[in-house]
Every structure is written in structure tokens, then in C-alpha cells.
Design a protein around this motif. Structure first.
Motif, PDB file in Angstrom:
ATOM      1  N   GLU A 510      -1.859 -35.086 -55.382  1.00 25.21           N
ATOM      2  CA  GLU A 510      -1.273 -35.478 -54.105  1.00 25.21           C
ATOM      3  C   GLU A 510      -2.113 -34.852 -53.002  1.00 25.21           C
ATOM      4  OE1 GLU A 510       2.669 -33.923 -53.893  1.00 25.21           O
ATOM      5  OE2 GLU A 510       3.508 -35.614 -54.974  1.00 25.21           O
ATOM      6  N   GLY A 512      -2.949 -33.133 -49.388  1.00 22.14           N
ATOM      7  CA  GLY A 512      -2.144 -32.182 -48.631  1.00 22.14           C
ATOM      8  C   GLY A 512      -2.986 -31.384 -47.662  1.00 22.14           C
ATOM      9  N   ASN A 514      -3.067 -27.059 -46.173  1.00 24.88           N
ATOM     10  CA  ASN A 514      -2.410 -25.764 -46.126  1.00 24.88           C
ATOM     11  C   ASN A 514      -3.139 -24.833 -45.170  1.00 24.88           C
ATOM     12  OD1 ASN A 514      -4.623 -24.745 -47.559  1.00 24.88           O
ATOM     13  ND2 ASN A 514      -3.385 -23.770 -49.137  1.00 24.88           N
ATOM     14  N   GLN A 553       4.632 -24.927 -42.582  1.00 18.47           N
ATOM     15  CA  GLN A 553       3.786 -25.996 -43.113  1.00 18.47           C
ATOM     16  C   GLN A 553       4.649 -27.122 -43.658  1.00 18.47           C
ATOM     17  OE1 GLN A 553       0.487 -24.376 -45.588  1.00 18.47           O
ATOM     18  NE2 GLN A 553       1.149 -22.373 -44.846  1.00 18.47           N
ATOM     19  N   ARG A 554       4.048 -28.309 -43.720  1.00 17.34           N
ATOM     20  CA  ARG A 554       4.766 -29.497 -44.199  1.00 17.34           C
ATOM     21  C   ARG A 554       3.915 -30.253 -45.200  1.00 17.34           C
ATOM     22  NH1 ARG A 554       9.096 -30.881 -40.730  1.00 17.34           N
ATOM     23  NH2 ARG A 554       9.240 -29.421 -38.956  1.00 17.34           N
ATOM     24  N   HIS A 555       4.547 -30.704 -46.259  1.00 13.42           N
ATOM     25  CA  HIS A 555       3.877 -31.555 -47.237  1.00 13.42           C
ATOM     26  C   HIS A 555       4.554 -32.916 -47.200  1.00 13.42           C
ATOM     27  CE1 HIS A 555       1.472 -32.418 -50.802  1.00 13.42           C
ATOM     28  NE2 HIS A 555       2.535 -33.013 -51.312  1.00 13.42           N
ATOM     29  N   SER A 558       5.375 -38.108 -51.133  1.00 10.98           N
ATOM     30  CA  SER A 558       4.240 -38.543 -51.937  1.00 10.98           C
ATOM     31  C   SER A 558       4.699 -38.879 -53.341  1.00 10.98           C
ATOM     32  CB  SER A 558       3.175 -37.442 -51.954  1.00 10.98           C
ATOM     33  OG  SER A 558       3.764 -36.223 -52.366  1.00 10.98           O
ATOM     34  N   GLU A 564       9.695 -35.453 -47.462  1.00 15.87           N
ATOM     35  CA  GLU A 564       8.825 -34.409 -46.925  1.00 15.87           C
ATOM     36  C   GLU A 564       9.362 -33.029 -47.304  1.00 15.87           C
ATOM     37  OE1 GLU A 564       6.787 -33.823 -42.657  1.00 15.87           O
ATOM     38  OE2 GLU A 564       8.954 -33.408 -42.641  1.00 15.87           O
ATOM     39  N   ASN A 619       2.407 -24.145 -50.751  1.00 15.55           N
ATOM     40  CA  ASN A 619       1.878 -25.422 -50.272  1.00 15.55           C
ATOM     41  C   ASN A 619       0.379 -25.481 -50.536  1.00 15.55           C
ATOM     42  OD1 ASN A 619       1.634 -27.906 -48.945  1.00 15.55           O
ATOM     43  ND2 ASN A 619       1.247 -26.905 -46.986  1.00 15.55           N
ATOM     44  N   TRP A 623      -2.028 -30.751 -54.331  1.00 10.82           N
ATOM     45  CA  TRP A 623      -1.024 -30.619 -55.377  1.00 10.82           C
ATOM     46  C   TRP A 623      -1.454 -31.446 -56.587  1.00 10.82           C
ATOM     47  CZ3 TRP A 623       4.725 -30.319 -53.564  1.00 10.82           C
ATOM     48  CH2 TRP A 623       4.825 -29.500 -52.443  1.00 10.82           C
ATOM     49  N   GLY A 651       1.833 -26.561 -56.494  1.00 11.21           N
ATOM     50  CA  GLY A 651       2.487 -27.101 -55.313  1.00 11.21           C
ATOM     51  C   GLY A 651       3.996 -27.108 -55.449  1.00 11.21           C
TER      52      GLY A 651
END
Length: 950
Positions: A510, A512, A514, A553-555, A558, A564, A619, A623, A651
Motif C-alpha cells: 500500500e 503511504g 510517514n 499522520q494519516r494513512h 487502501s 483512513e 505508519n 505498508w 503498518g
């Protein structure tokens, strides 16, 4: 009250210094003046002058005849001693280097008809006070030596006991970050440019600033015996820029080489072992240069004499190089630099500096891999490489002040940054073969950005009369490490792992981003205490506070996360407060301080860099889920539903946790040696250095701990050719599989100390150095290193390939054919450099570098119930040794005087004159690629150039 507040404010400012007199940009001059009977002469007026100094500085000897000059810029000095009734003594050619204290003890006779006595060329070689082991290269030496890439790593290769991971032949390693090893330590380097910490990451990643070689006045390289001003145990270096002066001066350099100026050296045996490529020119082309050019110009002078100086420099270079592990075409790179420095004398004792240098590297085909080492991976097609357009810079503003004859204050603010994008070449699926090292298909699209703002400063104070002379230094630093990583992943977010062409695993990714950081707060107090009877103690204490942090932080939603994921900011993932002692002693065996024994003990806490926060951050930038994969439908690619056993995950908040008992890594060091000035300008050093590394840590999967490996198994050794059942196959190797209850679980990663993580290194070193005088200079060094090393990242140049699948021993299978996880092997290095000035302005210079071939044991890749690609060491590391390497480079220079200060030099360089074709890297893995050369030293090449000095 106001005075107290001023002192407090000053101490706050000084809690921020680089690391030592050796970490600043100056040295010192001191000594004792006596009459013909040996009695002290107080009241002597002493004046020093130099082209490197704005104006002149003077002082007066105290009641014991002692004097000192602190904060002396590097250069050659003239010292004049004057006292009514005595002859004036003039000492010329006194060389001061970064961190070096020149001790000059003149004798003054009663005045006679000869009013002035001039002594030239008797500059001290031995620093009778310092316990730091330092090698210094000034601009003259750097200009003379035939350095293929004209870079920092070329100087490291000529430094005693420093092992650089690659041999540079005529620029074959230009603009490449080369890991180095010094007394067993790889990483933890502390390179400074103009006093600004400028490595990629303070926690173990080396110098990644491709500085302008021609712009530096002096480079100081310290390898051991660091005092309290230096925090890390690795290589400590300081690169000081040229400055202006009271005359206008400069230099223009240009050189050129192409394939017609190069021989060939790949032999039939190497081709038989798998060397291929070179296009229509054939496989003996794949380690040759395809072109080189370099243009470098710098100039400096004054805006106001003795008040405001300036210097500026520009470099542009382009080169094309064939590589054995990239057979389709030569790799092309372009480097560019521009630098500027201002020096402003605010008043007699106050100076202000400003400095900036930018560097860039454009490379269309950078080697990069995920499961394999980037330098070991065989890129069969350009599609598997990435394009990089690297940009970085260093800047500073510095103020220093000489306060009377006893105090010196300096402070600087500055920063280091880089922007590092990677762009893939194709959208074809990615394949990496851990058996034959071949990689195919599109790489990652990703960007790394790092920035390190910093404040540094120190206050030095000299005090006489406390049973000798004390030179105190109080200082420290405040740093903020910051790294952003944005990773778009691989084509279709899939990586296929093969083993000699057979499918083994698949990674599903995935994309991402960080963000990781580290705050560092350091303070130190050091005392160089000169006692009576020729004894000096260097006593110090250092405090370091490391605080790892991550912002919010945001992922994004996916493939594995339908919504999210938000990660809250963490200001203190891990906080370490460390105190480290430093104890050194020097004893002059003779009155003239030309025979000195030295001892040093130090404890160094590792700087974790932003990698600590990165290991704790849930994060991850990329990932993934890693599965066993056998390609059941035999279509050569992963299809949904073909995943086998789950091997590893990264992740997510549930994937990472912190070990509450985590301890930082540290190194202990003990060194003892003897230094002797054999004659004027000629010195010897010999001794030993021991280092031990403790408390190493790594990410551990708690769902598959060391204790989970309880099922005995005999691991089949396929033998060198990788087939089963042959007479040369090795016997079965006892190993362990994982108990069934631990299999198939998602990874739960915890950063923990590793029980089998200790390393020990013992080095014997001998050096002889002849400073430039009477038309010649020379230096020679030999080091013998005995290693008990633990870790996947070997001391670079000693074992260039990865052995086990993880950095430290995490399973019982990682202990196979080791000493409790340690690899034992011996290494030796030698280097020689020198120059000789012939009549008619002809000079010959040369360098020689000899290095033992890396020790190695054969490895093979096997499948066990917890992974399909386990690398096993089939025999101990010192079973075999690659060929030893000797590289000899030569320069012929002919000068032409064009009037005034204008001089033109014609240059002819020859690199690898003996045409060595030793392999720097071969495949150690069983199978068709066993012993295949992956990197071969390039053949002999000549280069023509010119330098115009004014």
C-alpha cells in the motif's frame, strides 16, 4: 545582577557546540620562552601573522614564560618573539591544522650584533597534548594527489585504518555515497562542513553531501581518541572552506578522459564465472569508463583588506561508467556545486562568518532494490533502475570572539538539507531473485526529504596556577532531525521474490507517507590539563539527550484498510539521557616533546538519528503483507488468491510497539600508542585500538520470537552449484523450524535489544608521515584488524555482501557457523602517498592503496516453515578470501610561469597503473551465480588536465 544574567545567557548559548577544538575550524599555538640557561622569560611580546589571518595577533608571556594563541585559522604562520636586551627570534613555516596545537618553545639569546635569529621549517610534527588520532589534508596536498573522483571518499581511502567500501579508479565511484569502516564501526560518522553536521542522518548513515573538492582549504579526519566534544564513535571529519585574503587569488581546474584512454582487464575466468553485457563491445567492457569531464573554478579576495574577505566556487562534472552489475549500457551521472563564504572582522577580536554550499546529482539510471543490496543486484535492463535528481545544501552563520588571552567564544546556527526523489522507468511488474541477484521490472516511486537545523557553540577558558595549566572547554548543541518519506510503491503494488528463477514469495503493498524526527540536546565539559613533568590529562564528561518523536499522520483508505487511519502525534516515543566519560593522557618522554606516549578511554553512546522514530512509527512509508507464493497457475505473476502462508506484515497501530526496557547502543574504546618526531617534519605513530559495541537493537516480531524456534530440522545444503545429490554437496546442517502455533499470525513488531548482539574489534596500526619540505612529502600506514562482528551490515570493504536475512541474529538459524552470532575474520590495509618536486617545475605524485580481500563463507537460500527465502551461512566467514587488491595511482605535473603569480600546470594522471582486476564483490550464494563477479575494479585509465593558479 545584570552581570549574572549575562553569564547565564552566555552559558545557554554555549550549550550548543560542534565537537571539540577538532570540530571547530581552528587550531592553536602555544609554548614557553626561555633564555640560554633554560630560565623562563616573562614579558616577551609575541606576534603571529599568516595569509590566513586578518591582520596580526600578539600576546605577552606570563611569569613562567608561557604563551598561547587560541582559535588560530589553519595555515602557515610566522612567529616573532621580542624582548628588550635579547635577540629577536623569528620562527617561519609553523603549520597549524584543524584541532592541532603547535607547541613552539624558543630560546632567546642576549642581544648581540645579530639582532634577529630566523629559523625556518621546524614546525612540530607531534601534538604533545591531544589524544585524538587525526589525519589532515591541506589544499596543497589535496591538489597534488591523483584522486580519481576528486572527492571526500578519495581522502578517506588514504587515511590510516579507514576502509572505504569501493575502489575508485579514474572517477568510477564519483558522486557515490560510500560506507566506510574505522576500527570496526560502520555508520555513526560525524562529518562537518564548516562546523555544520552534514551527514544524511546522524544515526549511522554516512556523509551524503557531495562537496566541491576544490573549494576546501583543509580536511581533518579523526578516527579514534575523541574527547568529550565528540559524541559518536565513528569517523569524525571537518571540511573547512577556502576563504578570501588580502590579495585576489583563485584556481581553475579542468580534466578529461574517455574510453580510448583506458585498457581492459576482465579475464577469461571472470567471463566464465558469469560476467556478461557490454553491448556490441563485449563483456570485457562492463567495468570501463565511457567518458569523464570535470570543470572546477574558485576565486577569493577582499572587499576591505583585513576586514571583509570573500570566496566563491563552482564545479560541474559529467561521467559515464560501465558496471558489471548493469550490463546493458554505461551509467551516466552529472554533478554540480556552487559555494560561497564571507568573513567579516567586526573588530580586532570579533569575527562573523557566512557560508553556503549547494550540491546536486542527476542520474538517469540509479541502481536500487528492495530485497537485495542495491550494489549487489544485477540490473539486466534499464527498466529496473530509477531516475534520481538529488539536491542538498549546507549553510551557516557563525560568530566568534577572542576574550583577552584566556577565553574564546564561538557560536553558529545553520542547517543541512536534502531532497531525494526516485522515479521509476516502467510500469512492468517487479521481480527480484535472491538466488542469482537479478532484478527486473519497475521500481518504486518515492521521495525522501531531510532537514537538520542546528545551533552550536562553545566557550574556552585557560587557567594557569592550579597545579599546572587547565584548558577548559564548555559547549553543546541542539539539533532537530526531520525526515519525510512519501512512497507510491511498485507497479500494481506487487513485488515477486524468486530464488534462482523459482517463485518463493510475494509482497503486496500500500502506498503511504510517514514523518519521523529526533531532538538532540548535548552538553560537554572538557579539560586539557597540562601538569608539571610533561604530563597532560584530557578529562571530559558528555551529556546527550535523545528524544524521538512523530507528528500526527494519516494513512489513506487502501487495499488493506477500508477507511483512513489516523495516528496521533507522539512527542516522546523514546527518551534517552546519557552520560559518557572521556579520559586521556599524554606523557612526553623527553624535554623537547618529540617522544610522546598516549592513552585514551572513551564511552560513546550511539546517535539513533531519525531511524529510531522510524522503527517505532506504526505508519510505515510503505505498508505491505508478505506471503509465501508458488505461482500455482504458472503464469509467472501473482494473481489474487494465490497467497500462501502469511510471513510478515508492516503498518498499522497493532503492528508496532515499544519495548519499555529498550536501551541505546554504545561503544567502549581503549587506545594506546607512541608518537615520535624522528627528524624535522618526519613523524611516527604506532599502537592499538580496541572497540566493543554493546546493546544493539532491532525490530523483533513478538509473534515469532527466538523462543518459537523449537522444531529441529536438518537443512539441506545444496552445495556450491545449487543442485541436490552431487558429491560436492555439503552435509545437512542442523537448524530449527517454528512451532506450529506461531505460524500465520500478523507481525507484531517491537524494537528490542538483541541478546546475541555484541561485537569486538582490535586494530594494530603503524604510520609514518613526512610533511612537505625540501621538495618532497610522503606518508605510509599499515593496519591489521581482528574482528568479531555481529550484524548484517559488515564493516564495509571487509565483507561486502549480506549473509543472513536480517541485520542481527533473531533466530537460532542466524547463529549457524558463527560464534554466538559473531563473524570472526581478519583484515589488513595499507596505504602510501607522496610527491617529489623535480627541477624545471616538474612534480611527480602518487598514491597506493592495498587491502586484503574480504573473507567470506558460502551461503545458500532455503525454505523453512516460517519463510521461503532464508539465507543460511554454509561455512564460517573466514573459510575463503577474495583476492587482495592493490591500486597504484600516479600524477605527472609540469608547471609554466606566465608572469606574476600566474601559473599554468599541465597534468597527466594514471589510475590503477598495475591494471588490477580483483573483484570488489562476488556472489557468495549457491547456484548458477556462485562466485559470479558483481563488481570488478576498472582497468588502467589515463586522464589529461590543467590547472591555472593565480
Amino acid at each position: 545582577m545584570g552581570r549574572i544574567c549575562s553569564v547565564v545567557a552566555l552559558l545557554i548559548l554555549t550549550a550548543s557546540a560542534p565537537a571539540a577544538a577538532q570540530t571547530g575550524s581552528t587550531g592553536g599555538i602555544n609554548g614557553r620562552v626561555v633564555d640560554h640557561t633554560g630560565g623562563a622569560l616573562p614579558g616577551v611580546t609575541i606576534t603571529i601573522s599568516s595569509p590566513a589571518l586578518m591582520g596580526a595577533r600578539n600576546t605577552v608571556t606570563n611569569e613562567e614564560g608561557a604563551y598561547r594563541f587560541a582559535a588560530v585559522p589553519p595555515g602557515e604562520y610566522t612567529i616573532v618573539y621580542e624582548l628588550a636586551g635579547f635577540q629577536t627570534v623569528r620562527r617561519e613555516g609553523i603549520r597549524v591544522s584543524i584541532g592541532f596545537t603547535a607547541t613552539v618553545n624558543p630560546e632567546m639569546g642576549v642581544a648581540s650584533l645579530e639582532e634577529t635569529v630566523t629559523v625556518t621549517g621546524e614546525s612540530p610534527v607531534v601534538d604533545s597534548q591531544s589524544t585524538t588520532m587525526t589525519t589532515t589534508f591541506d589544499k596543497a596536498v589535496m591538489s597534488d594527489m591523483p584522486i580519481g573522483s576528486r572527492d571526500f571518499w578519495g581522502l578517506l581511502a588514504q587515511t590510516p585504518s579507514v576502509v572505504v567500501s569501493k575502489f575508485d579508479v579514474g572517477g568510477s565511484a564519483a558522486m557515490t555515497v560510500l560506507p566506510v569502516n574505522v576500527y570496526g564501526i560502520t555508520g555513526q560518522e560525524r562529518p562537518l562542513v564548516e562546523g555544520i553536521i552534514s551527514n544524511s542522518s546522524t544515526g549511522g548513515v554516512g556523509f551524503s553531501f557531495y562537496g566541491d573538492y576544490g573549494s576546501f582549504e583543509e580536511v581533518s579526519i579523526s578516527t579514534a581518541g575523541h574527547n568529550a566534544e565528540t559524541g559518536s564513535p565513528g569517523l569524525f571529519t571537518n571540511l573547512i572552506s577556502k576563504a578570501g585574503g588580502n590579495t585576489y587569488h583563485g584556481s581553475l581546474y579542468a580534466d578529461y578522459q574517455d574510453s580510448a584512454m583506458q585498457t581492459r582487464n576482465i579475464d577469461a575466468d571472470q567471463i566464465a564465472r558469469g560476467v556478461s553485457g557490454g553491448g556490441s563491445l563485449g563483456p570485457d567492457e562492463v567495468n570501463r569508463t565511457d567518458g569523464w569531464r570535470d570543470f572546477n573554478v574558485g576565486a577569493g579576495g577582499y572587499l576591505i583588506k583585513d576586514r571583509l574577505w570573500w570566496y566563491a566556487s563552482l564545479r560541474d562534472m559529467n561521467f559515464k561508467q560501465w558496471y558489471t552489475n548493469y550490463p546493458p549500457e554505461p551509467q551516466e551521472s552529472r554533478g554540480r556545486n556552487h559555494a560561497a563564504k564571507l568573513t567579516y572582522q567586526l573588530s580586532t577580536n570579533n569575527k562573523l562568518f557566512g557560508y553556503y554550499q549547494y550540491t546536486g546529482k542527476l542520474q538517469e539510471n540509479r541502481f536500487d532494490a528492495y530485497r537485495l543490496s542495491a550494489t549487489a543486484a544485477l540490473n539486466v535492463l534499464p527498466d529496473s533502475t530509477v531516475k534520481q535528481d538529488y539536491n542538498s545544501g549546507v549553510w551557516k552563520v557563525e560568530f566568534n570572539r577572542v576574550i583577552g588571552n584566556t577565553m574564546f567564544f564561538e557560536t553558529r546556527v545553520g542547517g543541512y538539507w536534502f531532497h531525494f526523489p526516485f522515479e521509476r522507468k516502467t510500469e512492468n511488474l517487479r521481480y527480484e531473485d535472491v538466488g542469482n541477484s537479478q532484478v527486473f521490472g519497475g521500481n518504486q516511486n518515492r521521495v525522501q526529504d531531510r532537514y537538520r537545523p542546528q545551533v552550536l557553540g562553545s566557550l574556552s577558558y585557560t587557567k594557569d596556577g592550579w597545579y599546572g595549566t587547565h584548558n577548559f572547554k564548555l559547549g553543546g548543541n541542539i539539533l532537530k532531525e526531520w525526515q519525510d518519506q512519501v512512497n507510491e510503491g511498485f507497479p500494481e503494488q506487487v513485488l515477486h521474490v524468486m530464488n534462482n528463477g523459482q517463485p518463493r514469495e510475494v509482497y503486496l503493498f500500500e502506498p503511504g507517507a510517514n514523518y519521523n524526527g529526533l531532538y538532540t540536546y548535548s552538553a560537554y565539559l572538557n579539560d586539557s590539563w597540562q601538569l608539571p613533568e610533561r604530563l597532560t590529562l584530557n578529562l571530559g564528561i558528555r551529556f546527550d539527550r535523545f528524544r524521538a518523536f512523530t507528528p500526527e499522520q494519516r494513512h489513506p483508505a487502501s487495499r488493506f484498510n477500508p477507511t483512513e487511519v489516523v495516528f496521533a502525534a507522539v512527542d516522546d516515543w523514546q527518551v534517552w539521557n546519557h552520560v559518557a566519560p572521556r579520559i586521556g593522557a599524554t606523557y612526553a618522554l623527553t624535554e623537547d616533546s618529540k617522544n610522546v606516549v598516549k592513552f585514551n578511554y572513551a564511552k560513546y553512546w550511539y546517535d539513533p538519528g531519525n531511524g529510531l522514530a522510524g522503527s517505532l512509527n506504526p505508519n510505515d512509508a510503505l505498508w505491505f503483507r508478505r506471503y509465501a507464493w508458488s505461482d500455482p497457475n504458472r503464469n509467472g505473476r501473482w494473481d489474487p488468491g494465490e497467497e500462501g502462508r502469511l510471513i510478515q506484515t508492516t503498518g498499522g497501530a497493532a503492528s508496532t510497539q515499544l519495548d519499555p526496557d529498550l536501551q541505546n547502543t554504545y561503544a567502549s574504546e581503549m587506545a594506546a600508542w607512541f608518537e615520535r618526531e624522528l627528524m624535522t617534519d618526519l613523524g611516527f605513530r604506532g599502537g592499538l585500538v580496541w572497540r566493543g559495541v554493546r546493546q544493539q537493537y532491532a525490530r523483533v516480531n513478538l509473534n515469532m520470537p527466538f523462543e518459537a524456534f523449537t522444531v529441529p530440522v536438518i537443512i539441506n545444503d545444496p552445495g556450491p552449484d545449487g543442485t541436490r545429490g552431487n558429491a560436492d554437496d555439503g552435509p545437512g546442517i542442523p537448524g530449527f523450524q517454528v512451532a506450529p502455533e506461531y505460524l500465520g499470525k500478523p507481525s507484531l513488531n517491537q524494537t528490542s535489544n538483541i541478546p546475541h548482539g555484541d561485537s569486538n574489534y582490535l586494530t594494530y596500526e603503524f604510520t609514518v608521515t613526512k610533511r612537505p619540505s625540501h621538495g618532497w612529502s610522503a606518508a605510509a600506514a599499515f593496519s591489521l584488524m581482528k574482528n568479531a562482528h555481529n550484524g548484517n551490515e559488515f564493516p564495509e570493504g571487509q565483507a561486502p555482501n549480506s549473509v543472513r536475512s536480517n541485520a542481527l541474529p533473531l533466530t537460532p538459524n542466524d547463529l549457524i557457523n558463527t560464534d554466538e552470532g559473531r563473524y570472526r575474520f581478519t583484515m589488513w590495509t595499507a596505504n602510501v602517498k607522496g610527491s617529489y618536486q623535480f627541477p624545471w617545475d616538474v612534480k611527480v605524485s602518487g598514491t597506493m592503496r592495498h587491502q586484503a580481500g574480504p573473507s567470506y563463507g558460502r551461503t545458500f537460500t532455503t525454505s523453512l516453515n516460517y519463510s521461503s527465502s532464508i539465507r543460511v551461512l554454509a561455512e564460517p566467514m573466514e573459510t575463503h578470501r577474495q583476492r587482495n587488491v592493490t591500486i597504484f595511482d600516479l600524477r605527472l605535473e609540469k608547471g609554466f610561469r606566465l608572469g606574476g603569480s600566474l601559473r599554468l600546470a599541465a597534468l597527466l594522471d594514471g589510475f590503477n597503473m598495475a591494471n588490477s582486476n580483483a573483484e570488489e564483490r562476488i556472489s557468495w550464494n549457491s547456484g548458477a551465480s556462485y562466485l559470479r563477479p558483481l563488481q570488478i575494479i576498472p582497468p588502467r585509465v589515463f586522464r589529461v588536465g590543467m590547472r591555472l593558479d593565480f
